[in-house]
Design a protein around this motif. Structure first.
Motif, short mmCIF file in Angstrom:
data_model
loop_
_atom_site.label_atom_id
_atom_site.label_comp_id
_atom_site.label_asym_id
_atom_site.label_seq_id
_atom_site.Cartn_x
_atom_site.Cartn_y
_atom_site.Cartn_z
N VAL A 193 0.83 -1.21 0.00
CA VAL A 193 0.00 0.00 0.00
C VAL A 193 0.86 1.25 0.00
N ILE A 194 1.88 1.30 0.86
CA ILE A 194 2.67 2.53 1.01
C ILE A 194 3.52 2.80 -0.24
N VAL A 195 4.01 1.76 -0.90
CA VAL A 195 4.82 1.94 -2.11
C VAL A 195 3.94 2.41 -3.28
N ILE A 196 2.78 1.80 -3.44
CA ILE A 196 1.86 2.23 -4.50
C ILE A 196 1.46 3.69 -4.29
N GLY A 197 1.15 4.05 -3.05
CA GLY A 197 0.80 5.43 -2.74
C GLY A 197 1.93 6.39 -3.04
N ALA A 198 3.17 5.99 -2.73
CA ALA A 198 4.33 6.85 -2.97
C ALA A 198 4.53 7.11 -4.46
N ILE A 199 4.44 6.05 -5.26
CA ILE A 199 4.59 6.20 -6.71
C ILE A 199 3.53 7.14 -7.26
N THR A 200 2.30 6.95 -6.83
CA THR A 200 1.20 7.79 -7.31
C THR A 200 1.40 9.24 -6.91
N THR A 201 1.82 9.48 -5.68
CA THR A 201 1.99 10.84 -5.17
C THR A 201 2.95 11.66 -6.01
N LEU A 202 4.14 11.16 -6.22
CA LEU A 202 5.17 11.94 -6.90
C LEU A 202 4.98 11.97 -8.41
N PHE A 203 4.76 10.82 -9.01
CA PHE A 203 4.76 10.77 -10.47
C PHE A 203 3.51 11.39 -11.09
N MET A 204 2.40 11.42 -10.37
CA MET A 204 1.22 12.12 -10.88
C MET A 204 1.36 13.63 -10.69
N ALA A 205 2.02 14.04 -9.60
CA ALA A 205 2.26 15.47 -9.40
C ALA A 205 3.14 16.05 -10.51
N LEU A 206 4.12 15.27 -10.94
CA LEU A 206 5.01 15.74 -12.02
C LEU A 206 4.24 15.99 -13.31
N ILE A 207 3.25 15.14 -13.61
CA ILE A 207 2.47 15.34 -14.83
C ILE A 207 1.67 16.63 -14.76
N ALA A 208 1.23 17.01 -13.55
CA ALA A 208 0.41 18.22 -13.39
C ALA A 208 1.14 19.48 -13.85
N ILE A 209 2.48 19.50 -13.75
CA ILE A 209 3.21 20.73 -14.07
C ILE A 209 3.33 20.98 -15.57
N VAL A 210 2.93 20.01 -16.41
CA VAL A 210 3.00 20.24 -17.87
C VAL A 210 1.60 20.32 -18.49
N GLN A 211 0.55 20.17 -17.68
CA GLN A 211 -0.80 20.23 -18.23
C GLN A 211 -1.20 21.67 -18.50
N THR A 212 -1.98 21.87 -19.57
CA THR A 212 -2.46 23.22 -19.91
C THR A 212 -3.98 23.33 -19.80
N ASP A 213 -4.67 22.21 -19.69
CA ASP A 213 -6.11 22.21 -19.46
C ASP A 213 -6.34 22.44 -17.96
N VAL A 214 -7.10 23.48 -17.63
CA VAL A 214 -7.24 23.88 -16.23
C VAL A 214 -7.82 22.75 -15.38
#
Length: 676
Positions: free
Chosen positions: A301-322
């Protein structure tokens, strides 16, 4: 009126509104539909407050309302478990749902513009939307109030079904149909694991009632699962968590949530911020007596949560759709909650679930307010400078962004810092990796949160420029049929939109101040179980010295300065040097491409799963349909009948000498056989 009746009315009031708005749309009209559904949810919220006060007074409930059937000693029932965990979820679900109902009155006021003229699907679409969101509220309440796995699974599947209807609400858009099909299929993958977990519990515990199963947890922990050789409790917990991975959009089953932004904005706030996606977090917290017996499951659980936390946040910084920026932010925040679960900090996960529900609903509904003002434009590159035109939307979204970044004294600071501390103190394998991801995601969270604010509300008024197609991706092109192509004159949204924003912004600021009560006052009581070996929460309780003490200490810690650093980076890139992001993107073209492609997971899924399914289907069509059915069974049967008819025709020729010859051969054959 007894308390049991009140418990029943909480889910039944929204259900009644959904039925009336859905089946009597023509009679009720628009006003009648939104009035009766909003009233149903308002009743549900008021009753939830009354039940909350009753639970505060020490009165809990666990009982059966209706027994559906009994088979071999296994009872399938409808029942309620009303305790501290349940009432907190009831308050969050009903309050956010009520705000969304009110907001929807303004947001969907001109929904007919989204349907082709004369479209049958657009008939009574306004009433149908209110019916759906009210039905969703009923389904979510049945899920959180359940006292057994049958009802839990019913609510689990019901919210999935209604989300399918809501994501694809604008069914004339191919992108919406693709998105709701994707959400439906990905959730079926998670639900398969969830159903396996429930099946294992039914097989080995002999019951589907929570209390009975939890009472047998030590017996279950001593059993080894026959097929895999795993400890049974580990197999059960991992299977249940796979269900949570689908519903709460954890890597790699997260791919449905960003595409689900194709639905109307109110459902983004209702489903993808406060309720459905948090169902998995709630379920694991409810199952804490089982998860605490398996460090392997907690590590997973903790490893899956960690991967989701960081790697999804990184995608947010290149999105242009609000809306997609907020969607990837939601994925990252769900990862934080999941990490807390893996660290045995279930109360912290629920605390963050609550604070996140408020500030993320503000961000989603604020994004919808901006979309209204921009005539359904969602591309932030066509915005900028909206602050002076939309002061209320700006102020509330700024509150949401600060809370999302985790800065004091806003709600997100208290819950996010508590998660980071809990992960730091966790003693399960993978906790070190999770701690690194949590810290890194704090910086990224500050960056994408304030990038959204600066890009949308500050700087140059880009909406006054001519709209060209340079740099637009396929997603934005897909919106051209309902985007705005002329000059835009933004304006503040009507009060029916801004009032829910203001009412949600208040708990987005203040709900974090309940930390002492919710985390360190044993408020959840027996609703949450933590093993003695997991001492993280006990250690945190010793170091807690009140809300102001936590804020004072917080400004000296690394997470605070990482969040400030992320916000400062966004300010420098989008206010001081607005031309710099394009230069950085050009210099870091390969990493930027990886993030824009979302790590290639969508392409892989389309190629492997969708393409594989198409390949299997094509193979079955050619080998099964064309060769076996058409070639052998249909044409082959006809050919065999023709051949046999031709052979019979040679024998039955009507010529006497042929019959005499045949009789002669028959007599000779008979004599030879007789002789033998």
């Amino acid at each position: 009126m007894g308390m049991k009746t009140l418990y029943l009315l909480v889910p039944l009031a929204p259900l009644a509104g959904a039925i009336l708005a859905g089946f009597f749309a023509n009679i009720l009209g628009r006003t009648g539909a939104h009035t009766i559904t909003s009233l149903g949810v308002a009743i549900s919220f008021v009753l939830s407050v009354i039940i909350f006060q009753d639970v505060q007074a020490g009165h809990t409930f666990n009982g059966t309302v209706y027994q559906w059937m009994e088979s071999g000693g296994l009872k399938l029932e409808v029942g309620f478990l009303i305790d501290q965990l349940t009432v907190l979820m009831m308050l969050v679900v009903t309050f956010v749902s009520l705000m969304v109902h009110i907001y929807t009155i303004g947001y969907m006021a001109h929904d007919e513009e989204n349907w082709p003229e004369g479209s049958k699907a657009g008939t009574n679409s306004y009433q149908r939307f209110f019916s759906y969101i009210s039905l969703f509220t009923f389904s979510m309440l049945m899920l959180v109030m359940s006292n057994n796995f049958v009802q839990l699974f019913f609510g689990w599947e019901a919210v999935g079904l209604v989300s399918y209807l809501l994501i694809g609400f604008w069914s004339v858009r191919p992108t919406a149909i693709y998105a709701n099909l994707k959400a439906f299929l990905v959730n079926r993958v998670g639900d398969f694991g969830f159903l396996l977990g429930i099946g294992l519990i039914a097989a080995y515990a002999g019951s589907l009632d929570y209390a009975t199963v939890f009472a047998k947890r030590n017996e279950l922990a001593a059993i080894t699962e026959a097929v895999t050789g795993w400890p049974l409790i580990t197999a059960v917990c991992i299977c249940l968590f796979i269900g949570a991975m689908g519903k709460s959009a954890q890597f790699p089953l997260h791919v449905w949530l960003p595409d689900s932004m194709e639905g109307p904005t109110p459902i983004s706030a209702l489903i993808h911020a406060a309720t459905m996606v948090t169902a998995g977090i709630f379920m694991v917290s409810r199952m804490s007596p089982l998860f605490e017996l398996s460090d392997t499951a907690l590590s997973f659980v903790i490893v899956i949560g960690a991967i989701t936390t960081l790697f999804m946040a990184l995608i947010a910084i290149v999105q242009t759709d609000v809306k997609r920026v907020v969607a990837y932010s939601t994925l990252s925040q769900l990862g934080y909650m999941t990490m807390a679960l893996g660290a045995s900090a279930y109360s912290v996960a629920i605390f963050h679930l609550m604070t996140h529900a408020f500030f993320k609903a503000v961000l989603f509904l604020g994004a919808g307010s901006v979309i209204i003002a921009m005539h359904h434009e969602q591309d932030m590159r066509k915005m900028g400078g909206l602050r002076k035109y939309m002061p209320i939307t700006y102020a509330t979204m700024l509150i949401g962004a600060i809370a999302n970044a985790g800065l004091p004294p806003f709600a997100g600071f208290f819950s996010k810092d508590s998660i980071i501390e809990a992960v730091h103190l966790a003693n399960v394998p993978g906790a070190g990796f999770a701690y690194f991801c949590a810290l890194a995601a704090v910086f990224v969270g500050g960056l994408y949160s304030f990038r959204l604010i600066f890009f949308t509300f500050h700087g140059e008024e880009r909406f006054r420029k001519g709209h060209d197609d340079h740099g637009h991706d396929a997603h934005h092109d897909a919106h051209d049929d309902h985007g705005h192509h002329g000059p835009v004159e933004p304006h503040e949204s009507p009060k029916v939109v801004t009032l829910p924003l203001i009412l949600l912004a208040i708990p987005a600021i203040a709900s974090g101040w309940l930390i002492g009560t919710l985390l360190y006052g044993n408020w959840f009581g027996s609703a949450i179980t933590i093993a003695e070996a997991h001492k993280g929460m006990a250690t945190m309780a010793q170091g807690f010295h009140g809300v102001f003490g936590m804020m004072t200490h917080g400004v000296t810690t690394l997470p605070f300065w990482l969040a400030i650093g992320g916000a400062a980076t966004a300010w420098y890139l989008y206010i001081v040097k607005p031309d710099l992001p394009a230069v950085i993107k050009q210099k870091l073209a390969f990493p930027a491409m990886i993030l824009e492609e979302k790590y290639g997971l969508d392409r892989f899924n389309d190629w492997f799963f969708a393409g594989g399914a198409r390949g299997i289907g094509r193979g079955l069509w050619k080998a099964g349909d064309q060769v076996l059915i058409d070639g052998v069974m249909v044409n082959g049967t006809a050919g065999a009948v023709g051949w046999f008819a031709g052979l019979t025709g040679l024998i039955q020729s009507g010529r006497i000498y042929r019959y005499a010859l045949a009789m002669l051969f028959g007599v000779v054959a008979f004599l030879l056989l007789w002789r033998a």
